[in-house]
Write a protein that holds these residues in place. Sequence first.
Motif, PDB file in Angstrom:
ATOM      1  N   ARG A 412      -1.480  78.635  83.072  1.00  0.00           N
ATOM      2  CA  ARG A 412      -0.903  78.760  81.729  1.00  0.00           C
ATOM      3  C   ARG A 412       0.613  78.638  81.748  1.00  0.00           C
ATOM      4  O   ARG A 412       1.216  78.152  80.788  1.00  0.00           O
ATOM      5  CB  ARG A 412      -1.319  80.111  81.141  1.00  0.00           C
ATOM      6  CG  ARG A 412      -0.903  80.331  79.696  1.00  0.00           C
ATOM      7  CD  ARG A 412      -1.572  81.575  79.143  1.00  0.00           C
ATOM      8  NE  ARG A 412      -1.142  81.856  77.788  1.00  0.00           N
ATOM      9  CZ  ARG A 412      -0.133  82.653  77.475  1.00  0.00           C
ATOM     10  NH1 ARG A 412       0.545  83.270  78.444  1.00  0.00           N
ATOM     11  NH2 ARG A 412       0.202  82.851  76.215  1.00  0.00           N
ATOM     12  N   ILE A 413       1.275  79.051  82.841  1.00  0.00           N
ATOM     13  CA  ILE A 413       2.738  79.016  82.865  1.00  0.00           C
ATOM     14  C   ILE A 413       3.276  77.586  82.893  1.00  0.00           C
ATOM     15  O   ILE A 413       4.463  77.371  82.642  1.00  0.00           O
ATOM     16  CB  ILE A 413       3.287  79.791  84.088  1.00  0.00           C
ATOM     17  CG1 ILE A 413       2.810  79.135  85.388  1.00  0.00           C
ATOM     18  CG2 ILE A 413       2.903  81.258  84.028  1.00  0.00           C
ATOM     19  CD1 ILE A 413       3.430  79.738  86.622  1.00  0.00           C
ATOM     20  N   PHE A 414       2.393  76.618  83.184  1.00  0.00           N
ATOM     21  CA  PHE A 414       2.837  75.228  83.193  1.00  0.00           C
ATOM     22  C   PHE A 414       2.611  74.539  81.844  1.00  0.00           C
ATOM     23  O   PHE A 414       2.810  73.327  81.723  1.00  0.00           O
ATOM     24  CB  PHE A 414       2.102  74.444  84.285  1.00  0.00           C
ATOM     25  CG  PHE A 414       2.516  74.832  85.682  1.00  0.00           C
ATOM     26  CD1 PHE A 414       3.718  74.385  86.208  1.00  0.00           C
ATOM     27  CD2 PHE A 414       1.716  75.659  86.453  1.00  0.00           C
ATOM     28  CE1 PHE A 414       4.096  74.745  87.497  1.00  0.00           C
ATOM     29  CE2 PHE A 414       2.091  76.016  87.738  1.00  0.00           C
ATOM     30  CZ  PHE A 414       3.286  75.571  88.254  1.00  0.00           C
ATOM     31  N   PRO A 416       3.724  73.758  78.130  1.00  0.00           N
ATOM     32  CA  PRO A 416       5.001  73.789  77.409  1.00  0.00           C
ATOM     33  C   PRO A 416       5.021  74.861  76.323  1.00  0.00           C
ATOM     34  O   PRO A 416       4.007  75.159  75.695  1.00  0.00           O
ATOM     35  CB  PRO A 416       5.102  72.381  76.797  1.00  0.00           C
ATOM     36  CG  PRO A 416       4.232  71.537  77.657  1.00  0.00           C
ATOM     37  CD  PRO A 416       3.111  72.423  78.100  1.00  0.00           C
ATOM     38  N   PHE A 417       6.197  75.450  76.147  1.00  0.00           N
ATOM     39  CA  PHE A 417       6.483  76.417  75.100  1.00  0.00           C
ATOM     40  C   PHE A 417       5.888  77.793  75.363  1.00  0.00           C
ATOM     41  O   PHE A 417       5.945  78.656  74.494  1.00  0.00           O
ATOM     42  CB  PHE A 417       6.017  75.922  73.714  1.00  0.00           C
ATOM     43  CG  PHE A 417       6.313  74.483  73.447  1.00  0.00           C
ATOM     44  CD1 PHE A 417       7.576  73.968  73.679  1.00  0.00           C
ATOM     45  CD2 PHE A 417       5.332  73.636  72.964  1.00  0.00           C
ATOM     46  CE1 PHE A 417       7.851  72.627  73.439  1.00  0.00           C
ATOM     47  CE2 PHE A 417       5.600  72.292  72.721  1.00  0.00           C
ATOM     48  CZ  PHE A 417       6.869  71.794  72.965  1.00  0.00           C
ATOM     49  N   ILE A 418       5.256  77.988  76.527  1.00  0.00           N
ATOM     50  CA  ILE A 418       4.695  79.293  76.845  1.00  0.00           C
ATOM     51  C   ILE A 418       5.672  80.047  77.736  1.00  0.00           C
ATOM     52  O   ILE A 418       6.083  79.558  78.798  1.00  0.00           O
ATOM     53  CB  ILE A 418       3.337  79.167  77.565  1.00  0.00           C
ATOM     54  CG1 ILE A 418       2.304  78.530  76.627  1.00  0.00           C
ATOM     55  CG2 ILE A 418       2.851  80.517  78.036  1.00  0.00           C
ATOM     56  CD1 ILE A 418       1.978  79.360  75.415  1.00  0.00           C
ATOM     57  N   SER A 419       6.052  81.245  77.278  1.00  0.00           N
ATOM     58  CA  SER A 419       6.953  82.090  78.058  1.00  0.00           C
ATOM     59  C   SER A 419       6.278  83.434  78.275  1.00  0.00           C
ATOM     60  O   SER A 419       5.768  84.052  77.325  1.00  0.00           O
ATOM     61  CB  SER A 419       8.293  82.280  77.313  1.00  0.00           C
ATOM     62  OG  SER A 419       9.148  83.135  78.032  1.00  0.00           O
ATOM     63  N   ARG A 420       6.234  83.888  79.512  1.00  0.00           N
ATOM     64  CA  ARG A 420       5.513  85.115  79.828  1.00  0.00           C
ATOM     65  C   ARG A 420       6.145  86.352  79.207  1.00  0.00           C
ATOM     66  O   ARG A 420       5.460  87.331  78.925  1.00  0.00           O
ATOM     67  CB  ARG A 420       5.427  85.291  81.347  1.00  0.00           C
ATOM     68  CG  ARG A 420       4.586  84.236  82.049  1.00  0.00           C
ATOM     69  CD  ARG A 420       4.767  84.298  83.546  1.00  0.00           C
ATOM     70  NE  ARG A 420       4.294  85.569  84.078  1.00  0.00           N
ATOM     71  CZ  ARG A 420       4.635  86.039  85.268  1.00  0.00           C
ATOM     72  NH1 ARG A 420       5.488  85.354  86.037  1.00  0.00           N
ATOM     73  NH2 ARG A 420       4.173  87.191  85.686  1.00  0.00           N
TER      74      ARG A 420
END
Length: 464
Positions: A412-414, A416-420
Amino acid sequence: MRSLRFRLPALFLLGIVLAGIFAALISLRLFQTYTRDQSIQELKREAAGLSRLYADAALRAVDEGSGSIDFAAPKLELATGDRIFYLGSSLFPGQDTGLTRLAEASVPAAVRDLSGPVTFEFTPPGSNRAFLAASAPVRLEPESEALGAIVVAKPRTELRDQWLPLVARLALAVAVGALVAGLLAWWLSRKITGPVLALSSAADEIAAGNYAVRVPAGEGGDEISQLSRRFNEMAGRLGATEERERQFLMSVSHELRTPLTAIKGHVDAIRDGLFDDREAERASLDVVASETIRLERLVGDVLDLAKLNAHRFTVHAEEVDIGALVAQAHASFGEEARRRSLTFRLDEDMNAPVIVTDGDRVLQVLTNLLANAFRWTPDGGTISIGSSSLGGTVRIDVCDTGPGIQPDEQERIFVPFISRDNHGTGLGLPIGRELAVALGGRLELESTVGQGSRFTLVVPERRT
Protein backbone atom coordinates in the motif's frame (compact mmCIF):
# COMPACT_ATOMS: atom_id res chain seq x y z
CA MET A 1 -38.43 -3.74 -29.82
CA ARG A 2 -34.91 -2.46 -29.11
CA SER A 3 -34.65 -4.14 -25.73
CA LEU A 4 -32.54 -7.26 -25.33
CA ARG A 5 -35.34 -8.67 -23.21
CA PHE A 6 -37.45 -8.80 -26.39
CA ARG A 7 -34.84 -9.21 -29.09
CA LEU A 8 -32.95 -12.07 -27.45
CA PRO A 9 -35.92 -14.45 -27.08
CA ALA A 10 -37.30 -13.33 -30.45
CA LEU A 11 -34.05 -14.19 -32.23
CA PHE A 12 -33.71 -17.41 -30.26
CA LEU A 13 -37.30 -18.38 -31.09
CA LEU A 14 -36.85 -17.43 -34.75
CA GLY A 15 -33.77 -19.62 -34.98
CA ILE A 16 -35.58 -22.58 -33.41
CA VAL A 17 -38.62 -22.14 -35.68
CA LEU A 18 -36.49 -21.87 -38.81
CA ALA A 19 -34.46 -24.91 -37.79
CA GLY A 20 -37.70 -26.82 -37.10
CA ILE A 21 -39.23 -25.85 -40.43
CA PHE A 22 -36.04 -26.75 -42.27
CA ALA A 23 -35.87 -30.12 -40.51
CA ALA A 24 -39.57 -30.72 -41.19
CA LEU A 25 -39.17 -29.96 -44.90
CA ILE A 26 -36.22 -32.32 -45.15
CA SER A 27 -38.14 -35.04 -43.30
CA LEU A 28 -41.21 -34.51 -45.47
CA ARG A 29 -39.15 -34.68 -48.64
CA LEU A 30 -37.45 -37.86 -47.51
CA PHE A 31 -40.81 -39.40 -46.59
CA GLN A 32 -42.29 -38.42 -49.95
CA THR A 33 -39.39 -40.04 -51.76
CA TYR A 34 -39.69 -43.13 -49.56
CA THR A 35 -43.45 -43.51 -50.06
CA ARG A 36 -43.12 -43.01 -53.83
CA ASP A 37 -40.36 -45.63 -54.06
CA GLN A 38 -42.39 -48.05 -51.94
CA SER A 39 -45.50 -47.47 -54.07
CA ILE A 40 -43.55 -48.03 -57.28
CA GLN A 41 -42.10 -51.28 -55.94
CA GLU A 42 -45.55 -52.40 -54.87
CA LEU A 43 -47.06 -51.55 -58.27
CA LYS A 44 -44.24 -53.39 -60.05
CA ARG A 45 -44.81 -56.50 -57.93
CA GLU A 46 -48.56 -56.37 -58.56
CA ALA A 47 -48.08 -55.83 -62.30
CA ALA A 48 -45.66 -58.76 -62.54
CA GLY A 49 -47.97 -61.00 -60.51
CA LEU A 50 -51.09 -60.11 -62.50
CA SER A 51 -49.19 -60.53 -65.76
CA ARG A 52 -48.25 -64.07 -64.72
CA LEU A 53 -51.78 -64.73 -63.50
CA TYR A 54 -53.38 -63.70 -66.81
CA ALA A 55 -50.74 -65.56 -68.84
CA ASP A 56 -51.46 -68.80 -66.92
CA ALA A 57 -55.19 -68.29 -67.36
CA ALA A 58 -54.72 -67.78 -71.11
CA LEU A 59 -52.64 -70.98 -71.40
CA ARG A 60 -55.17 -72.98 -69.40
CA ALA A 61 -57.98 -71.71 -71.60
CA VAL A 62 -56.08 -72.87 -74.69
CA ASP A 63 -55.25 -76.29 -73.21
CA GLU A 64 -58.77 -76.94 -71.97
CA GLY A 65 -60.43 -75.46 -75.03
CA SER A 66 -62.43 -73.12 -72.85
CA GLY A 67 -62.49 -69.36 -72.96
CA SER A 68 -63.79 -68.87 -69.43
CA ILE A 69 -61.68 -67.46 -66.57
CA ASP A 70 -62.33 -67.97 -62.88
CA PHE A 71 -61.45 -64.45 -61.73
CA ALA A 72 -62.76 -60.99 -62.57
CA ALA A 73 -60.91 -57.71 -62.89
CA PRO A 74 -63.16 -55.82 -60.44
CA LYS A 75 -62.42 -58.43 -57.77
CA LEU A 76 -58.68 -58.07 -58.43
CA GLU A 77 -58.94 -54.30 -58.17
CA LEU A 78 -60.83 -54.69 -54.91
CA ALA A 79 -58.15 -57.04 -53.58
CA THR A 80 -55.20 -54.84 -54.56
CA GLY A 81 -56.81 -51.47 -54.05
CA ASP A 82 -55.38 -50.31 -57.38
CA ARG A 83 -56.73 -49.81 -60.89
CA ILE A 84 -55.86 -52.52 -63.48
CA PHE A 85 -55.60 -51.79 -67.20
CA TYR A 86 -54.63 -53.79 -70.27
CA LEU A 87 -52.83 -52.81 -73.45
CA GLY A 88 -52.37 -55.10 -76.51
CA SER A 89 -53.96 -58.15 -78.19
CA SER A 90 -56.88 -59.96 -76.58
CA LEU A 91 -55.80 -62.73 -74.22
CA PHE A 92 -59.17 -64.50 -74.46
CA PRO A 93 -60.47 -64.12 -78.04
CA GLY A 94 -64.18 -63.47 -78.16
CA GLN A 95 -64.44 -62.94 -74.39
CA ASP A 96 -64.34 -59.75 -72.31
CA THR A 97 -61.74 -59.98 -69.55
CA GLY A 98 -63.21 -57.06 -67.63
CA LEU A 99 -59.93 -55.15 -67.86
CA THR A 100 -60.08 -51.53 -68.93
CA ARG A 101 -58.23 -51.27 -72.19
CA LEU A 102 -55.85 -48.42 -72.81
CA ALA A 103 -55.25 -46.70 -76.09
CA GLU A 104 -51.65 -46.82 -77.20
CA ALA A 105 -51.51 -43.05 -77.42
CA SER A 106 -52.26 -42.70 -73.72
CA VAL A 107 -49.07 -44.46 -72.53
CA PRO A 108 -45.36 -43.86 -73.18
CA ALA A 109 -43.60 -45.58 -76.08
CA ALA A 110 -41.59 -47.76 -73.66
CA VAL A 111 -44.84 -49.37 -72.51
CA ARG A 112 -46.06 -49.94 -76.08
CA ASP A 113 -42.78 -51.69 -76.95
CA LEU A 114 -43.68 -54.53 -74.53
CA SER A 115 -40.00 -55.07 -73.90
CA GLY A 116 -40.08 -55.16 -70.13
CA PRO A 117 -41.42 -53.60 -66.92
CA VAL A 118 -41.92 -49.83 -67.06
CA THR A 119 -42.94 -47.28 -64.40
CA PHE A 120 -44.56 -44.05 -65.49
CA GLU A 121 -47.22 -41.46 -64.78
CA PHE A 122 -50.30 -40.95 -66.95
CA THR A 123 -53.93 -39.85 -66.95
CA PRO A 124 -56.27 -42.74 -67.77
CA PRO A 125 -59.16 -42.21 -70.19
CA GLY A 126 -62.22 -40.73 -68.50
CA SER A 127 -60.21 -39.45 -65.52
CA ASN A 128 -58.79 -36.02 -64.71
CA ARG A 129 -56.31 -37.25 -62.10
CA ALA A 130 -52.71 -38.26 -62.61
CA PHE A 131 -51.86 -41.87 -61.80
CA LEU A 132 -48.59 -43.53 -60.89
CA ALA A 133 -48.36 -46.78 -62.84
CA ALA A 134 -46.22 -49.84 -63.48
CA SER A 135 -46.56 -52.13 -66.53
CA ALA A 136 -45.48 -55.74 -67.09
CA PRO A 137 -45.69 -57.52 -70.46
CA VAL A 138 -47.87 -60.66 -70.70
CA ARG A 139 -46.04 -63.63 -72.31
CA LEU A 140 -47.54 -67.10 -72.58
CA GLU A 141 -44.01 -68.50 -72.48
CA PRO A 142 -40.92 -66.86 -71.02
CA GLU A 143 -39.25 -66.48 -74.39
CA SER A 144 -42.37 -65.87 -76.46
CA GLU A 145 -43.49 -62.57 -77.89
CA ALA A 146 -45.57 -60.46 -75.53
CA LEU A 147 -49.26 -60.27 -76.35
CA GLY A 148 -49.86 -57.16 -74.32
CA ALA A 149 -49.13 -55.50 -71.02
CA ILE A 150 -50.87 -55.37 -67.64
CA VAL A 151 -50.83 -51.86 -66.19
CA VAL A 152 -51.41 -51.39 -62.44
CA ALA A 153 -51.95 -47.79 -61.33
CA LYS A 154 -52.94 -45.76 -58.29
CA PRO A 155 -53.83 -42.07 -58.04
CA ARG A 156 -51.03 -39.77 -56.96
CA THR A 157 -53.42 -38.32 -54.43
CA GLU A 158 -53.12 -41.54 -52.47
CA LEU A 159 -49.42 -40.77 -52.01
CA ARG A 160 -50.37 -37.34 -50.71
CA ASP A 161 -52.83 -38.96 -48.32
CA GLN A 162 -49.94 -40.98 -46.91
CA TRP A 163 -47.74 -37.99 -46.04
CA LEU A 164 -50.45 -35.49 -45.07
CA PRO A 165 -50.70 -36.97 -41.52
CA LEU A 166 -46.95 -36.60 -41.27
CA VAL A 167 -47.30 -32.91 -42.16
CA ALA A 168 -49.79 -32.45 -39.34
CA ARG A 169 -47.52 -34.23 -36.86
CA LEU A 170 -44.47 -32.25 -37.98
CA ALA A 171 -46.42 -28.99 -37.69
CA LEU A 172 -47.50 -29.96 -34.18
CA ALA A 173 -43.90 -30.86 -33.28
CA VAL A 174 -42.62 -27.52 -34.61
CA ALA A 175 -45.33 -25.65 -32.70
CA VAL A 176 -44.56 -27.47 -29.45
CA GLY A 177 -40.83 -26.97 -30.00
CA ALA A 178 -41.38 -23.27 -30.68
CA LEU A 179 -43.44 -22.95 -27.50
CA VAL A 180 -40.80 -24.69 -25.39
CA ALA A 181 -38.05 -22.67 -27.08
CA GLY A 182 -39.99 -19.45 -26.47
CA LEU A 183 -40.33 -20.23 -22.77
CA LEU A 184 -36.64 -21.12 -22.50
CA ALA A 185 -35.66 -17.99 -24.43
CA TRP A 186 -37.85 -15.83 -22.16
CA TRP A 187 -36.29 -17.38 -19.08
CA LEU A 188 -32.79 -17.02 -20.51
CA SER A 189 -33.38 -13.40 -21.54
CA ARG A 190 -34.54 -12.54 -18.02
CA LYS A 191 -31.51 -14.32 -16.57
CA ILE A 192 -29.18 -12.33 -18.85
CA THR A 193 -30.90 -8.97 -19.09
CA GLY A 194 -31.70 -8.81 -15.38
CA PRO A 195 -28.02 -8.56 -14.34
CA VAL A 196 -27.31 -6.35 -17.38
CA LEU A 197 -30.01 -3.91 -16.28
CA ALA A 198 -28.61 -4.02 -12.74
CA LEU A 199 -25.15 -3.26 -14.16
CA SER A 200 -26.59 -0.39 -16.19
CA SER A 201 -28.29 1.06 -13.13
CA ALA A 202 -25.13 0.67 -11.08
CA ALA A 203 -23.11 2.34 -13.86
CA ASP A 204 -25.49 5.32 -13.68
CA GLU A 205 -24.90 5.47 -9.92
CA ILE A 206 -21.13 5.46 -10.44
CA ALA A 207 -21.46 8.16 -13.11
CA ALA A 208 -23.32 10.20 -10.49
CA GLY A 209 -20.42 9.75 -8.06
CA ASN A 210 -21.76 6.92 -5.87
CA TYR A 211 -18.83 4.49 -5.82
CA ALA A 212 -20.31 2.45 -2.97
CA VAL A 213 -22.85 0.80 -5.28
CA ARG A 214 -22.50 -2.93 -5.87
CA VAL A 215 -24.33 -5.48 -8.03
CA PRO A 216 -25.20 -9.03 -6.94
CA ALA A 217 -22.61 -11.49 -8.21
CA GLY A 218 -23.70 -15.08 -8.67
CA GLU A 219 -21.72 -18.03 -7.43
CA GLY A 220 -21.34 -19.57 -10.88
CA GLY A 221 -18.48 -19.14 -13.31
CA ASP A 222 -20.57 -17.81 -16.21
CA GLU A 223 -19.73 -14.61 -18.04
CA ILE A 224 -22.44 -12.54 -16.32
CA SER A 225 -21.18 -13.52 -12.87
CA GLN A 226 -17.60 -12.72 -13.90
CA LEU A 227 -18.73 -9.37 -15.31
CA SER A 228 -20.56 -8.56 -12.08
CA ARG A 229 -17.51 -9.39 -9.99
CA ARG A 230 -15.25 -7.32 -12.24
CA PHE A 231 -17.73 -4.45 -12.06
CA ASN A 232 -17.69 -4.57 -8.27
CA GLU A 233 -13.89 -4.62 -8.31
CA MET A 234 -13.90 -1.64 -10.67
CA ALA A 235 -16.31 0.26 -8.43
CA GLY A 236 -14.10 -0.48 -5.43
CA ARG A 237 -10.99 0.71 -7.24
CA LEU A 238 -12.74 3.85 -8.44
CA GLY A 239 -13.84 4.56 -4.90
CA ALA A 240 -10.32 3.97 -3.61
CA THR A 241 -8.93 6.18 -6.38
CA GLU A 242 -11.35 8.97 -5.49
CA GLU A 243 -10.38 8.66 -1.84
CA ARG A 244 -6.69 8.79 -2.72
CA GLU A 245 -7.26 11.83 -4.91
CA ARG A 246 -9.18 13.51 -2.11
CA GLN A 247 -6.38 12.78 0.31
CA PHE A 248 -3.89 13.97 -2.28
CA LEU A 249 -5.72 17.26 -2.77
CA MET A 250 -5.89 17.76 0.98
CA SER A 251 -2.22 16.89 1.37
CA VAL A 252 -1.10 19.02 -1.57
CA SER A 253 -3.27 21.89 -0.36
CA HIS A 254 -1.67 21.64 3.04
CA GLU A 255 1.83 21.27 1.63
CA LEU A 256 1.34 24.23 -0.70
CA ARG A 257 -0.36 26.42 1.88
CA THR A 258 2.38 26.02 4.48
CA PRO A 259 5.33 27.29 2.38
CA LEU A 260 3.16 29.89 0.65
CA THR A 261 2.03 31.24 4.00
CA ALA A 262 5.64 31.42 5.19
CA ILE A 263 6.79 33.06 1.94
CA LYS A 264 3.93 35.57 2.02
CA GLY A 265 4.61 36.48 5.65
CA HIS A 266 8.33 37.07 5.13
CA VAL A 267 7.78 38.96 1.86
CA ASP A 268 5.21 41.23 3.55
CA ALA A 269 7.60 41.82 6.43
CA ILE A 270 10.46 42.76 4.10
CA ARG A 271 8.20 44.94 1.97
CA ASP A 272 6.87 46.78 5.04
CA GLY A 273 10.40 47.32 6.38
CA LEU A 274 9.82 45.48 9.65
CA PHE A 275 13.43 44.28 9.94
CA ASP A 276 15.87 46.60 11.70
CA ASP A 277 19.10 45.05 10.50
CA ARG A 278 20.43 43.36 7.42
CA GLU A 279 21.09 40.08 9.25
CA ALA A 280 17.42 39.57 10.14
CA GLU A 281 16.38 40.44 6.62
CA ARG A 282 18.88 37.94 5.20
CA ALA A 283 17.54 35.22 7.51
CA SER A 284 14.02 36.00 6.27
CA LEU A 285 15.16 35.70 2.66
CA ASP A 286 16.77 32.35 3.47
CA VAL A 287 13.42 31.12 4.72
CA VAL A 288 11.77 32.32 1.51
CA ALA A 289 14.41 30.53 -0.57
CA SER A 290 14.02 27.31 1.45
CA GLU A 291 10.25 27.31 1.12
CA THR A 292 10.54 28.04 -2.59
CA ILE A 293 12.74 24.98 -3.02
CA ARG A 294 10.17 22.97 -1.09
CA LEU A 295 7.44 24.16 -3.43
CA GLU A 296 9.59 23.36 -6.46
CA ARG A 297 10.20 19.84 -5.17
CA LEU A 298 6.48 19.24 -4.59
CA VAL A 299 5.51 20.43 -8.07
CA GLY A 300 8.35 18.38 -9.57
CA ASP A 301 7.10 15.24 -7.82
CA VAL A 302 3.60 15.71 -9.18
CA LEU A 303 4.90 16.28 -12.71
CA ASP A 304 7.22 13.27 -12.53
CA LEU A 305 4.36 11.00 -11.43
CA ALA A 306 2.16 12.29 -14.24
CA LYS A 307 4.90 11.65 -16.82
CA LEU A 308 5.57 8.16 -15.49
CA ASN A 309 1.88 7.23 -15.57
CA ALA A 310 1.56 8.60 -19.12
CA HIS A 311 4.70 6.71 -20.23
CA ARG A 312 6.20 9.99 -21.42
CA PHE A 313 9.24 9.75 -19.18
CA THR A 314 12.67 9.91 -20.81
CA VAL A 315 15.70 8.07 -19.40
CA HIS A 316 19.11 9.40 -20.38
CA ALA A 317 22.04 6.99 -20.76
CA GLU A 318 25.36 8.12 -19.32
CA GLU A 319 28.35 6.71 -17.47
CA VAL A 320 27.66 6.66 -13.74
CA ASP A 321 30.13 5.86 -10.97
CA ILE A 322 27.90 4.05 -8.49
CA GLY A 323 30.34 4.53 -5.59
CA ALA A 324 30.50 8.31 -6.15
CA LEU A 325 26.73 8.51 -6.59
CA VAL A 326 26.06 6.70 -3.30
CA ALA A 327 28.60 8.94 -1.52
CA GLN A 328 26.85 12.03 -2.93
CA ALA A 329 23.48 10.84 -1.64
CA HIS A 330 25.06 10.14 1.77
CA ALA A 331 26.63 13.59 1.94
CA SER A 332 23.36 15.38 1.14
CA PHE A 333 21.79 14.10 4.38
CA GLY A 334 24.84 14.41 6.62
CA GLU A 335 23.77 17.69 8.23
CA GLU A 336 20.31 16.41 9.15
CA ALA A 337 21.86 13.26 10.67
CA ARG A 338 24.13 15.41 12.88
CA ARG A 339 21.27 17.66 13.88
CA ARG A 340 19.12 14.71 15.01
CA SER A 341 21.99 12.68 16.51
CA LEU A 342 21.44 9.85 14.02
CA THR A 343 24.07 7.29 13.14
CA PHE A 344 24.29 7.69 9.39
CA ARG A 345 26.62 5.05 7.96
CA LEU A 346 28.08 4.78 4.47
CA ASP A 347 28.95 1.19 3.57
CA GLU A 348 31.52 1.83 0.88
CA ASP A 349 32.04 -0.71 -1.87
CA MET A 350 35.64 -0.48 -3.03
CA ASN A 351 34.67 -2.40 -6.23
CA ALA A 352 31.65 -0.28 -7.08
CA PRO A 353 31.33 -0.35 -10.90
CA VAL A 354 30.84 2.37 -13.47
CA ILE A 355 27.68 1.56 -15.40
CA VAL A 356 25.52 3.12 -18.09
CA THR A 357 22.27 4.49 -16.66
CA ASP A 358 20.53 7.78 -15.79
CA GLY A 359 22.52 9.07 -12.82
CA ASP A 360 20.14 11.90 -11.96
CA ARG A 361 17.19 9.51 -11.73
CA VAL A 362 19.14 7.00 -9.67
CA LEU A 363 20.07 9.83 -7.30
CA GLN A 364 16.42 10.91 -7.19
CA VAL A 365 15.35 7.42 -6.13
CA LEU A 366 18.04 7.28 -3.44
CA THR A 367 17.06 10.74 -2.20
CA ASN A 368 13.43 9.64 -1.89
CA LEU A 369 14.45 6.48 -0.04
CA LEU A 370 16.72 8.40 2.35
CA ALA A 371 14.06 11.06 2.95
CA ASN A 372 11.63 8.29 3.87
CA ALA A 373 14.20 6.66 6.18
CA PHE A 374 14.97 9.94 7.96
CA ARG A 375 11.28 10.64 8.31
CA TRP A 376 10.52 7.40 10.13
CA THR A 377 13.72 6.80 12.07
CA PRO A 378 13.54 8.32 15.57
CA ASP A 379 16.32 10.58 16.87
CA GLY A 380 19.34 8.53 17.94
CA GLY A 381 18.55 5.73 15.46
CA THR A 382 20.68 4.31 12.67
CA ILE A 383 20.47 4.70 8.90
CA SER A 384 22.87 3.19 6.39
CA ILE A 385 23.37 3.28 2.63
CA GLY A 386 25.65 1.07 0.54
CA SER A 387 26.00 -0.71 -2.79
CA SER A 388 27.01 -4.13 -4.06
CA SER A 389 27.23 -6.00 -7.38
CA LEU A 390 25.65 -9.41 -7.84
CA GLY A 391 24.56 -11.47 -10.85
CA GLY A 392 24.74 -8.70 -13.44
CA THR A 393 22.89 -6.19 -11.27
CA VAL A 394 23.84 -3.34 -8.95
CA ARG A 395 22.03 -3.27 -5.60
CA ILE A 396 21.87 -0.10 -3.49
CA ASP A 397 20.49 -0.66 0.02
CA VAL A 398 18.94 1.98 2.29
CA CYS A 399 18.38 0.57 5.78
CA ASP A 400 16.82 2.20 8.85
CA THR A 401 15.89 1.32 12.43
CA GLY A 402 12.42 2.84 12.24
CA PRO A 403 9.16 1.19 13.38
CA GLY A 404 9.01 -1.15 10.38
CA ILE A 405 6.04 -1.73 8.08
CA GLN A 406 3.16 -4.13 8.64
CA PRO A 407 2.95 -6.89 5.97
CA ASP A 408 -0.49 -5.70 4.84
CA GLU A 409 0.88 -2.17 4.29
CA GLN A 410 4.06 -3.09 2.41
CA GLU A 411 2.31 -2.84 -0.97
CA ARG A 412 0.00 0.00 0.00
CA ILE A 413 2.87 2.43 0.68
CA PHE A 414 3.75 2.33 -3.01
CA VAL A 415 0.29 3.59 -4.01
CA PRO A 416 0.34 7.29 -5.00
CA PHE A 417 -1.16 9.80 -2.57
CA ILE A 418 -1.11 7.36 0.35
CA SER A 419 0.70 8.60 3.45
CA ARG A 420 0.94 6.43 6.55
CA ASP A 421 0.82 9.39 8.94
CA ASN A 422 -1.35 11.71 6.77
CA HIS A 423 1.58 14.11 6.42
CA GLY A 424 3.24 14.77 3.10
CA THR A 425 1.90 13.85 -0.34
CA GLY A 426 2.85 10.18 -0.33
CA LEU A 427 4.61 10.49 -3.69
CA GLY A 428 8.22 9.67 -2.81
CA LEU A 429 8.01 5.87 -2.74
CA PRO A 430 5.57 5.53 -5.70
CA ILE A 431 7.85 7.76 -7.80
CA GLY A 432 10.86 5.75 -6.64
CA ARG A 433 9.28 2.47 -7.74
CA GLU A 434 8.19 3.85 -11.13
CA LEU A 435 11.64 5.34 -11.72
CA ALA A 436 13.27 2.01 -10.87
CA VAL A 437 11.09 0.29 -13.48
CA ALA A 438 11.86 3.03 -16.02
CA LEU A 439 15.58 2.41 -15.40
CA GLY A 440 15.07 -1.27 -16.21
CA GLY A 441 15.25 -2.41 -12.60
CA ARG A 442 13.02 -2.70 -9.56
CA LEU A 443 12.55 -1.55 -5.97
CA GLU A 444 12.52 -4.22 -3.26
CA LEU A 445 11.39 -3.99 0.37
CA GLU A 446 12.18 -6.07 3.43
CA SER A 447 10.73 -4.94 6.75
CA THR A 448 10.28 -6.27 10.27
CA VAL A 449 7.88 -4.52 12.62
CA GLY A 450 9.78 -2.99 15.54
CA GLN A 451 13.20 -3.44 13.94
CA GLY A 452 13.27 -1.40 10.75
CA SER A 453 13.16 -1.62 6.97
CA ARG A 454 15.50 -2.22 4.04
CA PHE A 455 14.72 -0.66 0.65
CA THR A 456 16.85 -1.95 -2.23
CA LEU A 457 17.19 -0.30 -5.63
CA VAL A 458 18.19 -2.92 -8.21
CA VAL A 459 19.43 -1.69 -11.62
CA PRO A 460 21.04 -3.67 -14.46
CA GLU A 461 24.84 -3.62 -14.52
CA ARG A 462 25.52 -2.36 -18.01
CA ARG A 463 29.24 -1.62 -17.80
CA THR A 464 31.04 0.86 -20.01
